[in-house]
Design a protein around this motif. Structure first.
Motif, PDB file in Angstrom:
ATOM      1  N   LEU A  48       0.825  -1.207   0.000  1.00  0.00           N
ATOM      2  CA  LEU A  48       0.000   0.000   0.000  1.00  0.00           C
ATOM      3  C   LEU A  48       0.859   1.256   0.000  1.00  0.00           C
ATOM      4  O   LEU A  48       0.500   2.267  -0.606  1.00  0.00           O
ATOM      5  CB  LEU A  48      -0.921  -0.013   1.225  1.00  0.00           C
ATOM      6  CG  LEU A  48      -1.916   1.140   1.371  1.00  0.00           C
ATOM      7  CD1 LEU A  48      -2.940   1.109   0.240  1.00  0.00           C
ATOM      8  CD2 LEU A  48      -2.616   1.068   2.723  1.00  0.00           C
ATOM      9  N   PHE A  49       2.018   1.173   0.665  1.00  0.00           N
ATOM     10  CA  PHE A  49       2.846   2.370   0.825  1.00  0.00           C
ATOM     11  C   PHE A  49       4.116   2.376  -0.030  1.00  0.00           C
ATOM     12  O   PHE A  49       4.775   3.415  -0.109  1.00  0.00           O
ATOM     13  CB  PHE A  49       3.233   2.532   2.296  1.00  0.00           C
ATOM     14  CG  PHE A  49       2.089   2.958   3.170  1.00  0.00           C
ATOM     15  CD1 PHE A  49       1.715   4.288   3.245  1.00  0.00           C
ATOM     16  CD2 PHE A  49       1.372   2.020   3.900  1.00  0.00           C
ATOM     17  CE1 PHE A  49       0.658   4.684   4.037  1.00  0.00           C
ATOM     18  CE2 PHE A  49       0.312   2.415   4.708  1.00  0.00           C
ATOM     19  CZ  PHE A  49      -0.054   3.755   4.767  1.00  0.00           C
ATOM     20  N   ASP A  50       4.481   1.255  -0.652  1.00  0.00           N
ATOM     21  CA  ASP A  50       5.772   1.231  -1.351  1.00  0.00           C
ATOM     22  C   ASP A  50       5.834   2.209  -2.525  1.00  0.00           C
ATOM     23  O   ASP A  50       6.845   2.870  -2.760  1.00  0.00           O
ATOM     24  CB  ASP A  50       6.167  -0.184  -1.775  1.00  0.00           C
ATOM     25  CG  ASP A  50       5.208  -0.800  -2.784  1.00  0.00           C
ATOM     26  OD1 ASP A  50       4.186  -0.165  -3.135  1.00  0.00           O
ATOM     27  OD2 ASP A  50       5.468  -1.942  -3.227  1.00  0.00           O
ATOM     28  N   GLY A  51       4.722   2.325  -3.267  1.00  0.00           N
ATOM     29  CA  GLY A  51       4.717   3.264  -4.390  1.00  0.00           C
ATOM     30  C   GLY A  51       4.798   4.706  -3.932  1.00  0.00           C
ATOM     31  O   GLY A  51       5.502   5.532  -4.536  1.00  0.00           O
ATOM     32  N   LYS A  52       4.107   5.004  -2.854  1.00  0.00           N
ATOM     33  CA  LYS A  52       4.111   6.362  -2.292  1.00  0.00           C
ATOM     34  C   LYS A  52       5.519   6.742  -1.839  1.00  0.00           C
ATOM     35  O   LYS A  52       5.995   7.853  -2.085  1.00  0.00           O
ATOM     36  CB  LYS A  52       3.130   6.429  -1.125  1.00  0.00           C
ATOM     37  CG  LYS A  52       2.658   7.826  -0.762  1.00  0.00           C
ATOM     38  CD  LYS A  52       1.563   7.753   0.290  1.00  0.00           C
ATOM     39  CE  LYS A  52       0.965   9.125   0.577  1.00  0.00           C
ATOM     40  NZ  LYS A  52       0.227   9.676  -0.567  1.00  0.00           N
ATOM     41  N   VAL A  53       6.196   5.801  -1.169  1.00  0.00           N
ATOM     42  CA  VAL A  53       7.562   6.048  -0.700  1.00  0.00           C
ATOM     43  C   VAL A  53       8.512   6.182  -1.886  1.00  0.00           C
ATOM     44  O   VAL A  53       9.381   7.068  -1.900  1.00  0.00           O
ATOM     45  CB  VAL A  53       8.031   4.908   0.229  1.00  0.00           C
ATOM     46  CG1 VAL A  53       9.520   5.032   0.537  1.00  0.00           C
ATOM     47  CG2 VAL A  53       7.221   4.907   1.518  1.00  0.00           C
ATOM     48  N   ALA A  54       8.337   5.324  -2.901  1.00  0.00           N
ATOM     49  CA  ALA A  54       9.221   5.353  -4.068  1.00  0.00           C
ATOM     50  C   ALA A  54       9.162   6.700  -4.776  1.00  0.00           C
ATOM     51  O   ALA A  54      10.187   7.232  -5.223  1.00  0.00           O
ATOM     52  CB  ALA A  54       8.847   4.232  -5.039  1.00  0.00           C
ATOM     53  N   ARG A  55       7.968   7.277  -4.878  1.00  0.00           N
ATOM     54  CA  ARG A  55       7.829   8.564  -5.567  1.00  0.00           C
ATOM     55  C   ARG A  55       8.450   9.716  -4.775  1.00  0.00           C
ATOM     56  O   ARG A  55       8.720  10.776  -5.329  1.00  0.00           O
ATOM     57  CB  ARG A  55       6.354   8.846  -5.853  1.00  0.00           C
ATOM     58  CG  ARG A  55       5.785   8.022  -6.989  1.00  0.00           C
ATOM     59  CD  ARG A  55       4.381   8.450  -7.355  1.00  0.00           C
ATOM     60  NE  ARG A  55       3.416   8.136  -6.304  1.00  0.00           N
ATOM     61  CZ  ARG A  55       2.790   6.978  -6.191  1.00  0.00           C
ATOM     62  NH1 ARG A  55       3.047   6.006  -7.060  1.00  0.00           N
ATOM     63  NH2 ARG A  55       1.927   6.769  -5.215  1.00  0.00           N
ATOM     64  N   MET A  56       8.692   9.497  -3.488  1.00  0.00           N
ATOM     65  CA  MET A  56       9.339  10.518  -2.660  1.00  0.00           C
ATOM     66  C   MET A  56      10.860  10.453  -2.780  1.00  0.00           C
ATOM     67  O   MET A  56      11.555  11.370  -2.338  1.00  0.00           O
ATOM     68  CB  MET A  56       8.929  10.333  -1.194  1.00  0.00           C
ATOM     69  CG  MET A  56       7.455  10.596  -0.932  1.00  0.00           C
ATOM     70  SD  MET A  56       6.947  10.055   0.734  1.00  0.00           S
ATOM     71  CE  MET A  56       7.988  11.108   1.740  1.00  0.00           C
ATOM     72  N   CYS A  57      11.368   9.366  -3.354  1.00  0.00           N
ATOM     73  CA  CYS A  57      12.809   9.170  -3.470  1.00  0.00           C
ATOM     74  C   CYS A  57      13.313   9.675  -4.827  1.00  0.00           C
ATOM     75  O   CYS A  57      12.621   9.587  -5.836  1.00  0.00           O
ATOM     76  CB  CYS A  57      13.168   7.689  -3.320  1.00  0.00           C
ATOM     77  SG  CYS A  57      12.715   6.980  -1.725  1.00  0.00           S
ATOM     78  N   LYS A  58      14.514  10.194  -4.819  1.00  0.00           N
ATOM     79  CA  LYS A  58      15.138  10.632  -6.063  1.00  0.00           C
ATOM     80  C   LYS A  58      15.656   9.408  -6.815  1.00  0.00           C
ATOM     81  O   LYS A  58      16.476   8.651  -6.278  1.00  0.00           O
ATOM     82  CB  LYS A  58      16.286  11.599  -5.760  1.00  0.00           C
ATOM     83  CG  LYS A  58      16.908  12.203  -7.008  1.00  0.00           C
ATOM     84  CD  LYS A  58      17.988  13.218  -6.640  1.00  0.00           C
ATOM     85  CE  LYS A  58      18.594  13.831  -7.900  1.00  0.00           C
ATOM     86  NZ  LYS A  58      19.652  14.823  -7.558  1.00  0.00           N
TER      87      LYS A  58
END
Length: 204
Positions: A48-58
């Motif tokens: 649920l959260f992996d995509g959200k976290v990935a988009r926050m990473c450079k």
């Protein structure tokens, strides 16, 4: 030294896979379906959260493409193969059970492949707004929820219901209908529901 693209954006995805493998062990070796289902829910929360976290990473373009593939491969393990192994752990291996597993796996592969080409054709940094077909990650809620209901409601038998779920899920994986993706406060609400569900599952 190693092949692949490694950055912190993948950590949650890999943690989810780890919980799926642990759950498989509890289902097949320990015969502890409760812990297996809890692991499946935790894997679902990670997804649920992996995509959200990935988009926050450079990330570079290659790392974004790698992340898309890793996410789908992880989903295949945690939310398609894992339920099949639970079916086998229940002793459900008649021909119609195996046929259901085949359909679910093929439908899961098809759905994830379709999702990947759809994402790759759009902006990789933009979250998907709607899903076409039932997301494979939904099994992390469907199977544990049905198992829980069978545990608390007299007359419901998980072994009896399980084969029907596999056929229905396989159909919904590839049936062309739109499902809106969670966004904003929905993540918080779903997380709270999932945590409450985990506590109920553990203490029943």
């Amino acid at each position: 030294m190693f092949i692949g693209k490694y950055n912190k954006s993948l950590i949650i995805t890999y943690v989810g896979v780890a919980f799926a493998i642990i759950g498989m062990n509890y289902a097949l070796i320990e015969s502890n379906l409760k812990i297996a289902m809890i692991c499946m829910v935790i894997a679902g929360i990670c997804d649920l959260f992996d995509g959200k976290v990935a988009r926050m990473c450079k990330r570079t373009e290659e790392e974004k493409l790698f992340g898309i593939q890793i996410d789908s491969l992880s989903d295949m393990v945690g939310f398609v193969v894992f339920p099949v192994l639970i079916g086998y752990s229940l002793g459900l291996h008649n021909w119609y059970n195996i046929f259901g597993y085949i359909l679910m796996v093929l439908a899961g592969i098809t759905r994830l492949g379709f999702f990947n080409i759809t994402v790759c054709e759009t902006n990789k940094d933009e979250p998907v707004k709607t899903y076409s077909g039932l997301p494979v990650t939904s099994t992390s809620a469907i199977f544990p929820l049905v198992w829980f209901l069978c545990e608390v409601i007299n007359g419901l038998n998980f072994n009896t219901i399980f084969p029907y779920i596999t056929y229905i899920v396989a159909f919904l994986f590839v049936f062309n209908f739109k499902i809106p993706k969670f966004k904003g406060k929905a993540y918080i609400v779903i997380s709270i529901i999932a945590i409450i569900g985990l506590l109920l599952m553990y203490f029943i």
